[in-house]
Motif scaffolding. Structure first.
Motif, PDB file in Angstrom:
ATOM      1  N   UNK A  63       0.826  -1.197   0.000  1.00  0.00           N
ATOM      2  CA  UNK A  63       0.000   0.000   0.000  1.00  0.00           C
ATOM      3  C   UNK A  63       0.868   1.258   0.000  1.00  0.00           C
ATOM      4  N   UNK A  64       1.988   1.190   0.721  1.00  0.00           N
ATOM      5  CA  UNK A  64       2.888   2.340   0.801  1.00  0.00           C
ATOM      6  C   UNK A  64       3.707   2.523  -0.476  1.00  0.00           C
ATOM      7  N   UNK A  65       4.085   1.425  -1.136  1.00  0.00           N
ATOM      8  CA  UNK A  65       4.897   1.484  -2.364  1.00  0.00           C
ATOM      9  C   UNK A  65       4.256   0.608  -3.437  1.00  0.00           C
ATOM     10  N   UNK A  66       3.168   1.078  -4.025  1.00  0.00           N
ATOM     11  CA  UNK A  66       2.527   0.259  -5.061  1.00  0.00           C
ATOM     12  C   UNK A  66       3.299   0.317  -6.378  1.00  0.00           C
ATOM     13  N   UNK A  87       7.886  -3.285 -14.994  1.00  0.00           N
ATOM     14  CA  UNK A  87       7.281  -2.804 -13.753  1.00  0.00           C
ATOM     15  C   UNK A  87       7.048  -1.306 -13.902  1.00  0.00           C
ATOM     16  N   UNK A  88       5.854  -0.872 -13.548  1.00  0.00           N
ATOM     17  CA  UNK A  88       5.521   0.547 -13.589  1.00  0.00           C
ATOM     18  C   UNK A  88       5.452   1.032 -12.149  1.00  0.00           C
ATOM     19  N   UNK A  89       6.263   2.000 -11.767  1.00  0.00           N
ATOM     20  CA  UNK A  89       6.229   2.472 -10.382  1.00  0.00           C
ATOM     21  C   UNK A  89       4.967   3.283 -10.112  1.00  0.00           C
ATOM     22  N   UNK A  90       4.297   2.988  -9.033  1.00  0.00           N
ATOM     23  CA  UNK A  90       3.076   3.718  -8.695  1.00  0.00           C
ATOM     24  C   UNK A  90       1.871   3.113  -9.387  1.00  0.00           C
ATOM     25  N   UNK A  91       0.850   3.930  -9.569  1.00  0.00           N
ATOM     26  CA  UNK A  91      -0.392   3.494 -10.205  1.00  0.00           C
ATOM     27  C   UNK A  91      -0.553   4.280 -11.500  1.00  0.00           C
ATOM     28  N   UNK A  92      -0.643   3.575 -12.608  1.00  0.00           N
ATOM     29  CA  UNK A  92      -0.723   4.241 -13.909  1.00  0.00           C
ATOM     30  C   UNK A  92      -2.137   4.765 -14.159  1.00  0.00           C
ATOM     31  N   UNK A  93      -2.235   5.847 -14.928  1.00  0.00           N
ATOM     32  CA  UNK A  93      -3.564   6.379 -15.264  1.00  0.00           C
ATOM     33  C   UNK A  93      -4.270   5.457 -16.252  1.00  0.00           C
ATOM     34  N   UNK A  94      -5.586   5.434 -16.191  1.00  0.00           N
ATOM     35  CA  UNK A  94      -6.363   4.609 -17.119  1.00  0.00           C
ATOM     36  C   UNK A  94      -6.513   5.375 -18.424  1.00  0.00           C
TER      37      UNK A  94
END
Length: 117
Positions: A63-66, A87-94
């Motif tokens: 949760x801290x480092x998605x 690997x994509x750091x964080x959460x990518x936009x849709x």
């Protein structure tokens, strides 16, 4: 550009693995089984950046480092050709196109995996 190796890759004759995806899996610490899991059970699918390709994603990390695992492939008659994984750091936009790390598209084009139009 198909990987010829003594190591048995999962998926049998249903999947072909490029040399590029083998190097990227090693670089990002992804196993062939993890890549197949993303293809078989994606959380999100989008149109790939190359013509005729698909991309799928599964979230990972904490949760801290998605982060996300992305896989891009092309479907042929009876096989899926796995082109790349990252690997994509964080959460990518849709959105419609897949978010590629900086320089990956140019590297794939230089290797002749696909041509960006």
């Amino acid at each position: 550009m198909v990987m010829r190796t003594r190591q048995r890759l999962p998926g049998g004759d249903k999947y072909r693995w490029t040399n590029h995806v083998m190097r990227k899996m090693r670089f990002h610490g992804l196993s062939p089984a993890r890549v197949l899991r993303v293809i078989r059970a994606p959380r999100r699918m989008e149109e790939g950046v190359a013509p005729g390709t698909l991309a799928a994603m599964q979230p990972a990390g904490t949760k801290a480092k998605p982060w996300e695992v992305w896989v891009m492939w092309r479907e042929e008659k009876r096989q899926k050709i796995v082109i790349t994984a990252w690997r994509y750091p964080g959460i990518s936009p849709i959105r419609g196109a897949v978010p590629l790390p900086a320089g990956l598209a140019a590297e794939l084009e230089a290797e002749g995996v696909f041509v960006i139009s």
